[in-house]
Write an enzyme that holds these catalytic residues in place. Structure first.
Site: not given
Lengths: 252, 200
Positions: B79, B180, B182
């Site tokens: 990011c 992202h 994750e």
């Protein structure tokens, strides 16, 4: 282009998932962390946790639920319910929440929206609006305190004000549609979606796959939220997404 | 051990947990020695570019991160962390970046809502170890600025948001992901796994 999102909502009280029908009757539907991981595997695009604990202990439990959930799931999640200060937001964001939902506290103190947005970014701040049609007003009225207290505020005006103050999203619950399973409140959702330029998550009334199609097309919503139909396996997220794809709506 | 570089920008818990779930040891750290000793390093970040560079400078981490990149060990910016890899950014004035990848960070063109927030589809542009064996799919974005890599070969994957937006960039051992990983479901975890495999 961005996809339309399907979001299961988990009402959590003292660390357990419950779902109210018309905000009154509660049934226990399991462990929030397990349920969150299950929805992640089943293709949910995001999750919302609504903390309906009334006690300090219940709220502390929620922080722990958030921490455990953040370690288990691979999709973003929002936490709402009882959040009334920037410190409350910070505690939950630190524990791993991606976004914070604020409702009653934002109506009482709109500056909480701008304070939160300035501190954590607009993308973290979701303003939840519970609205019910008021014939005398000729419009939808905002309710606070879990749908118990009429505020006298018009929903469309409040949505615009929330955006102006820095909200990143609106989570819009129709109290008229909630619990009916007759479909989302299309006129309300459309009116709010057309009043703001931030994403609108429609909530309340989902009963079948086509309800999501209608709220995304006619209602102009960016995301659709539901609880009991997913919890009690009346329909799966995958079925909803297959139906949307077949009708030409892009989903993940 | 994977160093998750902590410089006070955003929540590192989710990144660290995702690395652990993939079977790697994750250490959230701002210690130069720990970073230098790591098999791989991740530079996360949420917030404004200028603040992030100020924080990195205040923590004395600009040179350690650059040294890490020149050591040849895998470095991943996520990011805002990806944007920091570039030469400069136009976010609230002009700010110097880490300059590990030539290019500039500019505001999204505004044809779509800003921030670009939600699930969007990746298009792969060239073969890369981080994309190997993976299929194009949706990942989760939250950002208002985008990187413009100077060298077309540094753009590994992009997404379409009323304009082309750099989604995965990379050169040699330095990688960046604008979304992202994750928070991006199975595909996000696979991309993170590919990166982590480079640290072995």
């Amino acid at each position: 282009m961005l996809t339309k999102r399907i979001i299961p909502c988990l009402d959590v009280k003292d660390g357990r998932v419950v779902k109210g029908v018309n905000f009154v009757n509660l049934r226990d539907a399991g462990d929030p962390v397990e349920l969150a991981a299950l929805y992640d595997r089943e293709g949910a695009d995001e999750l919302v946790f609504l903390d309906i604990s009334a006690s300090v202990e219940g709220r502390a439990t929620m922080v722990e639920v958030v921490r455990q959930t953040a370690g288990e799931i691979t999709i973003p999640f929002t936490v709402g319910g009882g959040i009334s200060s920037v410190d409350d937001m910070k505690r939950l964001l630190r524990a791993g929440a991606d976004k914070i939902g604020i409702n009653t506290a934002a109506v009482k103190n709109p500056q909480l929206i701008s304070d939160g947005a300035r501190r954590f970014g607009s993308q973290c701040i979701v303003v939840a609006i519970d609205a019910k049609y008021n014939p005398e007003m000729g419009e939808w009225e905002v309710y606070t305190h879990g749908g118990r207290t009429p505020s006298g505020i018009k929903a469309l005006e409040w949505a615009r004000e929330a955006e102006r103050l820095g909200a990143g999203e609106i989570l819009l619950t129709s109290m008229d549609a909630d619990g009916t399973k007759d479909g989302f409140d299309i006129p309300l959702t459309r009116a709010v979606s057309e009043s703001v330029s931030i994403p609108v998550i429609a909530s309340g009334g989902a009963g079948k796959a086509d309800d999501f199609y209608k709220v995304f097309t006619e209602g102009k919503a960016d995301a659709g939220l539901a609880a009991s139909i997913f919890h009690y396996k009346e329909i799966s997220i995958d079925e909803v997404k297959r139906d949307l794809r077949a009708k030409g709506v892009e989903v993940r | 051990m994977i160093a998750i570089i902590d410089y006070g920008m955003g929540n590192l818990h989710s990144v660290s947990k995702a690395v652990e779930r993939l079977g790697y040891e994750a250490v959230v750290t701002s210690d130069k020695g720990t970073i230098a000793a790591a098999d791989g390093a991740i530079l996360p970040g949420v917030g404004a570019f200028g603040d992030a560079m100020d924080n990195l400078r205040a923590a004395g981490l600009v040179e350690p991160v650059k040294d890490y990149a020149s050591s040849g060990k895998p470095l991943l910016g996520i990011c805002l962390g990806m944007q920091l890899l570039f030469s400069e950014s136009e976010e609230h004035g002009l700010h110097q970046g880490l300059d590990l990848l030539p290019g500039r960070v500019v505001r999204l063109n505004g044809q779509g809502k800003i921030p670009h927030m939600g699930w969007n589809r990746l298009t792969f542009h060239q073969p890369s170890p981080v994309l190997e064996g993976l299929e194009e799919g949706h990942v989760y974005f939250v950002h208002s600025f985008k990187a413009l890599p100077e060298e077309p070969r540094d753009l590994l994957a992009s997404t379409d948001y009323h304009e082309q937006v750099a989604a995965i960039v990379g050169r040699d051992n330095v990688y960046g992901m604008q979304f992202h990983p994750e928070k991006s479901g199975a595909l996000g975890m696979q991309l993170l796994r590919r990166f982590l495999e480079l640290t072995k």
